[in-house]
Scaffold this motif. Structure first.
Motif, PDB file in Angstrom:
ATOM      1  N   SER A 305       0.830  -1.206   0.000  1.00  0.00           N
ATOM      2  CA  SER A 305       0.000   0.000   0.000  1.00  0.00           C
ATOM      3  C   SER A 305       0.863   1.255   0.000  1.00  0.00           C
ATOM      4  N   LYS A 306       0.526   2.190  -0.884  1.00  0.00           N
ATOM      5  CA  LYS A 306       1.264   3.451  -0.932  1.00  0.00           C
ATOM      6  C   LYS A 306       0.919   4.342   0.250  1.00  0.00           C
ATOM      7  N   TYR A 307      -0.297   4.245   0.702  1.00  0.00           N
ATOM      8  CA  TYR A 307      -0.763   5.022   1.843  1.00  0.00           C
ATOM      9  C   TYR A 307      -1.880   4.243   2.510  1.00  0.00           C
ATOM     10  N   PHE A 308      -2.348   4.723   3.652  1.00  0.00           N
ATOM     11  CA  PHE A 308      -3.315   3.989   4.461  1.00  0.00           C
ATOM     12  C   PHE A 308      -4.582   3.661   3.676  1.00  0.00           C
ATOM     13  N   GLY A 309      -4.891   2.359   3.556  1.00  0.00           N
ATOM     14  CA  GLY A 309      -6.116   1.948   2.878  1.00  0.00           C
ATOM     15  C   GLY A 309      -6.178   2.338   1.421  1.00  0.00           C
ATOM     16  N   SER A 310      -5.074   2.233   0.683  1.00  0.00           N
ATOM     17  CA  SER A 310      -5.029   2.723  -0.697  1.00  0.00           C
ATOM     18  C   SER A 310      -6.001   1.991  -1.619  1.00  0.00           C
ATOM     19  N   GLU A 311      -6.297   0.726  -1.347  1.00  0.00           N
ATOM     20  CA  GLU A 311      -7.252  -0.015  -2.175  1.00  0.00           C
ATOM     21  C   GLU A 311      -8.657   0.002  -1.567  1.00  0.00           C
ATOM     22  N   VAL A 314     -10.131   3.556  -2.155  1.00  0.00           N
ATOM     23  CA  VAL A 314      -9.674   4.124  -3.416  1.00  0.00           C
ATOM     24  C   VAL A 314     -10.650   5.157  -3.968  1.00  0.00           C
ATOM     25  N   ALA A 315     -11.940   4.921  -3.845  1.00  0.00           N
ATOM     26  CA  ALA A 315     -12.926   5.867  -4.379  1.00  0.00           C
ATOM     27  C   ALA A 315     -12.884   7.185  -3.615  1.00  0.00           C
ATOM     28  N   LEU A 316     -12.700   7.099  -2.299  1.00  0.00           N
ATOM     29  CA  LEU A 316     -12.634   8.302  -1.469  1.00  0.00           C
ATOM     30  C   LEU A 316     -11.381   9.109  -1.795  1.00  0.00           C
ATOM     31  N   TYR A 317     -10.241   8.437  -1.900  1.00  0.00           N
ATOM     32  CA  TYR A 317      -8.994   9.120  -2.227  1.00  0.00           C
ATOM     33  C   TYR A 317      -9.053   9.744  -3.621  1.00  0.00           C
ATOM     34  N   THR A 327      -3.275  14.765  -7.775  1.00  0.00           N
ATOM     35  CA  THR A 327      -3.416  13.754  -8.827  1.00  0.00           C
ATOM     36  C   THR A 327      -2.775  12.424  -8.448  1.00  0.00           C
ATOM     37  N   ASN A 328      -1.825  12.446  -7.504  1.00  0.00           N
ATOM     38  CA  ASN A 328      -1.191  11.190  -7.097  1.00  0.00           C
ATOM     39  C   ASN A 328      -2.155  10.267  -6.355  1.00  0.00           C
ATOM     40  N   LEU A 329      -3.278  10.819  -5.881  1.00  0.00           N
ATOM     41  CA  LEU A 329      -4.264  10.014  -5.170  1.00  0.00           C
ATOM     42  C   LEU A 329      -5.313   9.418  -6.101  1.00  0.00           C
ATOM     43  N   VAL A 330      -5.344   9.900  -7.356  1.00  0.00           N
ATOM     44  CA  VAL A 330      -6.360   9.433  -8.298  1.00  0.00           C
ATOM     45  C   VAL A 330      -5.965   8.062  -8.843  1.00  0.00           C
ATOM     46  N   SER A 331      -6.896   7.116  -8.760  1.00  0.00           N
ATOM     47  CA  SER A 331      -6.639   5.765  -9.247  1.00  0.00           C
ATOM     48  C   SER A 331      -7.931   5.170  -9.794  1.00  0.00           C
ATOM     49  N   TYR A 349     -10.630 -10.406  -7.745  1.00  0.00           N
ATOM     50  CA  TYR A 349      -9.929 -11.086  -6.657  1.00  0.00           C
ATOM     51  C   TYR A 349     -10.774 -11.374  -5.411  1.00  0.00           C
ATOM     52  N   THR A 350     -12.042 -11.233  -5.419  1.00  0.00           N
ATOM     53  CA  THR A 350     -12.925 -11.285  -4.249  1.00  0.00           C
ATOM     54  C   THR A 350     -12.797  -9.988  -3.448  1.00  0.00           C
ATOM     55  N   VAL A 351     -13.737  -9.768  -2.551  1.00  0.00           N
ATOM     56  CA  VAL A 351     -13.730  -8.569  -1.716  1.00  0.00           C
ATOM     57  C   VAL A 351     -12.554  -8.564  -0.748  1.00  0.00           C
ATOM     58  N   PHE A 352     -12.040  -9.749  -0.418  1.00  0.00           N
ATOM     59  CA  PHE A 352     -10.996  -9.846   0.602  1.00  0.00           C
ATOM     60  C   PHE A 352      -9.643  -9.324   0.130  1.00  0.00           C
ATOM     61  N   ARG A 353      -9.456  -9.221  -1.182  1.00  0.00           N
ATOM     62  CA  ARG A 353      -8.187  -8.735  -1.722  1.00  0.00           C
ATOM     63  C   ARG A 353      -7.885  -7.322  -1.216  1.00  0.00           C
ATOM     64  N   LEU A 354      -8.874  -6.436  -1.255  1.00  0.00           N
ATOM     65  CA  LEU A 354      -8.668  -5.045  -0.853  1.00  0.00           C
ATOM     66  C   LEU A 354      -8.212  -4.963   0.599  1.00  0.00           C
ATOM     67  N   TRP A 355      -8.961  -5.623   1.472  1.00  0.00           N
ATOM     68  CA  TRP A 355      -8.680  -5.535   2.904  1.00  0.00           C
ATOM     69  C   TRP A 355      -7.347  -6.199   3.248  1.00  0.00           C
ATOM     70  N   TYR A 356      -7.076  -7.346   2.615  1.00  0.00           N
ATOM     71  CA  TYR A 356      -5.838  -8.066   2.931  1.00  0.00           C
ATOM     72  C   TYR A 356      -4.624  -7.277   2.440  1.00  0.00           C
ATOM     73  N   HIS A 357      -4.752  -6.641   1.293  1.00  0.00           N
ATOM     74  CA  HIS A 357      -3.658  -5.840   0.744  1.00  0.00           C
ATOM     75  C   HIS A 357      -3.323  -4.669   1.663  1.00  0.00           C
ATOM     76  N   ASP A 358      -4.353  -4.043   2.233  1.00  0.00           N
ATOM     77  CA  ASP A 358      -4.143  -2.836   3.041  1.00  0.00           C
ATOM     78  C   ASP A 358      -3.897  -3.118   4.514  1.00  0.00           C
ATOM     79  N   PHE A 359      -4.546  -4.161   5.064  1.00  0.00           N
ATOM     80  CA  PHE A 359      -4.540  -4.337   6.518  1.00  0.00           C
ATOM     81  C   PHE A 359      -4.161  -5.737   6.994  1.00  0.00           C
ATOM     82  N   GLY A 360      -3.843  -6.654   6.074  1.00  0.00           N
ATOM     83  CA  GLY A 360      -3.402  -7.978   6.471  1.00  0.00           C
ATOM     84  C   GLY A 360      -4.538  -8.862   6.988  1.00  0.00           C
TER      85      GLY A 360
END
Length: 448
Positions: A305-311, A314-317, A327-331, A349-360
């Motif tokens: 993760s580039k920053y907290f909860g980047s995936e 992502v919509a909020l950032y 612009t570095n936050l736009v993805s 990747y299933t919903v779990f990919r986002l959370w696992y990538h950011d928070f383990g």
């Protein structure tokens, strides 16, 4: 093969448990989640037999564990809430209303929504053609393929993709679609089919068409699931929650699912996809590979993760970045593509990919717990009538957000839909629209 077989049986067991505890309530979050994972596991089992793809024991155990955490949280709140409601009803000696009443809407407001839907569809068509530079040889499939390619690799170029006017019209259409969806089905259940009620469902149909025009098949499919969820809740309320699925109904549901899968395969051509597989192989490849992809992600997570909860956020950032110049936050939120030998697995990747990538592991378990509690709370309030009317912010929100539960085995809409300003805007706007309709209803003379 063994791991996938055990996963399929486990999800079937979870579905049976959730049905038993919820008294055959198919639209509670746990039942939707278990049914979705069960169907996707069947698809992956087919892929394993035909294409040789497989899931490791580690990946399979993690998926089953996170689904179980979601289930436990959801069913715990469901049982607690319903028990408290029973106790309150005994103390108050009151009986909850289970009869739907017709909701009256000004004809002019219905026609306004229909016109808005038509205008939005026309704007989408214009944007699709404008995004493709130069002439496009071939048919509609070629045009949509060129549009998808141009918009996917445009970066933050505002000249490619949907215009600001199209986005605004689509947001307004979304509000009317979900509010009128509930009103239209409610009135049809109350009084039978009428032209005006059919017109109220037309914005919803145009909403789905706009999703396809933007190249988003999954958005259109989960919207259909949201419609099914809305109809089930309304029918259940009107019957006093006594609906049971008989053998005849089950056979009809199976035929409906087969027909829906065929339409999804056809829609692939409509949105510009190159279809080389038959309907069964294509559907199973689309909805089944997410387990394999999550397993591959666990083996090779890639960039941290580039920053907290980047995936996860992502919509909020991205919204913050676009509005305030970061612009570095736009993805785009799209994940990397992976393969199994010569087989392209895609990037779902299933919903779990986002959370696992950011928070383990711990963070994924926590998100599974919190989302289970949140969606169960929302559902229990959605299934309650308010003065005989189902038109509540809880019902509107659950109909809209239930798509995230249906798509849990595929994408991360479960939380991405929550953490976005668009959803907040839609919720507030839908609340104002529904409250205005309720006030209009009170001013009308009682119907015979």
């Amino acid at each position: 093969m063994l791991v996938l077989s055990l996963m399929t049986l486990y999800f079937l067991l979870l579905l049976a448990i959730s049905q038993e505890l919820s008294k055959s309530d198919w639209m509670n979050p746990a039942s939707i989640c278990n049914a979705s994972f069960f169907i996707c596991s069947l698809a992956e089992l087919y892929n394993c037999l035909v294409f040789g793809t497989e899931v490791s024991l580690h990946g399979g155990l993690l998926i089953c564990f996170f689904v179980t955490v979601f289930d436990v949280a959801s069913l715990f709140f469901l049982l607690y809430f319903r028990q408290m409601k029973v106790q309150r009803s005994k103390l108050n000696a009151s009986v909850e209303s289970t009869t739907l009443v017709r909701i009256q809407v000004p004809t002019s407001l219905v026609l306004l929504a229909v016109v808005l839907g038509v205008v939005t569809a026309v704007l989408f068509l214009k944007d699709v053609r404008s995004a493709v530079s130069g002439p496009v040889a071939g048919d509609w499939n070629s045009l949509m393929n060129s549009y998808r390619t141009a918009s996917a690799y445009s970066g933050d170029d505002p000249s490619v993709g949907l215009s600001s006017l199209s986005n605004i019209c689509f947001k307004l259409l979304t509000i009317f679609s979900f509010v009128y969806l509930i009103i239209g089905f409610n009135n049809i259940i109350c009084d039978g089919f009428s032209i005006k009620d059919a017109l109220m469902l037309l914005p919803a149909a145009l909403y789905a068409i706009c999703q396809l025009l933007n190249g988003v098949r999954l958005g259109a499919i989960v919207f259909v699931c949201s419609c099914v969820c809305c109809i089930w809740i309304l029918l259940s309320i009107n019957s006093g929650w006594t609906i049971r699925i008989t053998l005849g109904k089950f056979i009809k549901i199976v035929f409906a699912l087969v027909f829906a899968c065929f339409l999804f395969w056809v829609a692939s051509w409509f949105v510009g996809r190159e279809v080389t597989l038959g309907p069964l192989d294509y559907i199973c490849s689309y909805i089944g590979y997410s387990f394999v992809l999550f397993d591959k992600f666990l083996q090779n997570p890639g960039v941290a993760s580039k920053y907290f909860g980047s995936e996860t956020f992502v919509a909020l950032y991205s919204s913050f970045g676009r509005n305030f110049g970061f612009t570095n936050l736009v993805s785009s939120g799209n994940h990397e593509f992976r393969s199994w030998g010569s087989i392209d697995l895609g990037n779902v990747y299933t919903v779990f990919r986002l959370w696992y990538h950011d928070f383990g592991f711990g963070g994924t378990a926590l998100f599974s717990l919190l989302t289970g509690l949140f969606y169960s709370n929302l559902y229990e309030h959605a299934r309650m009538l308010h003065g005989g009317s189902p038109l509540s912010i809880s019902m509107i929100s659950y109909t809209y957000l239930s798509s995230g539960i249906f798509s849990m085995p595929l994408v991360g809409k479960l939380t991405s839909s929550l953490f976005t300003p668009t959803t907040w805007f839609l919720a507030i706007s839908s609340l104002f629209l529904s409250e205005w309709i309720k006030r209009y209803q009170k001013r009308q003379p009682p119907m015979n």
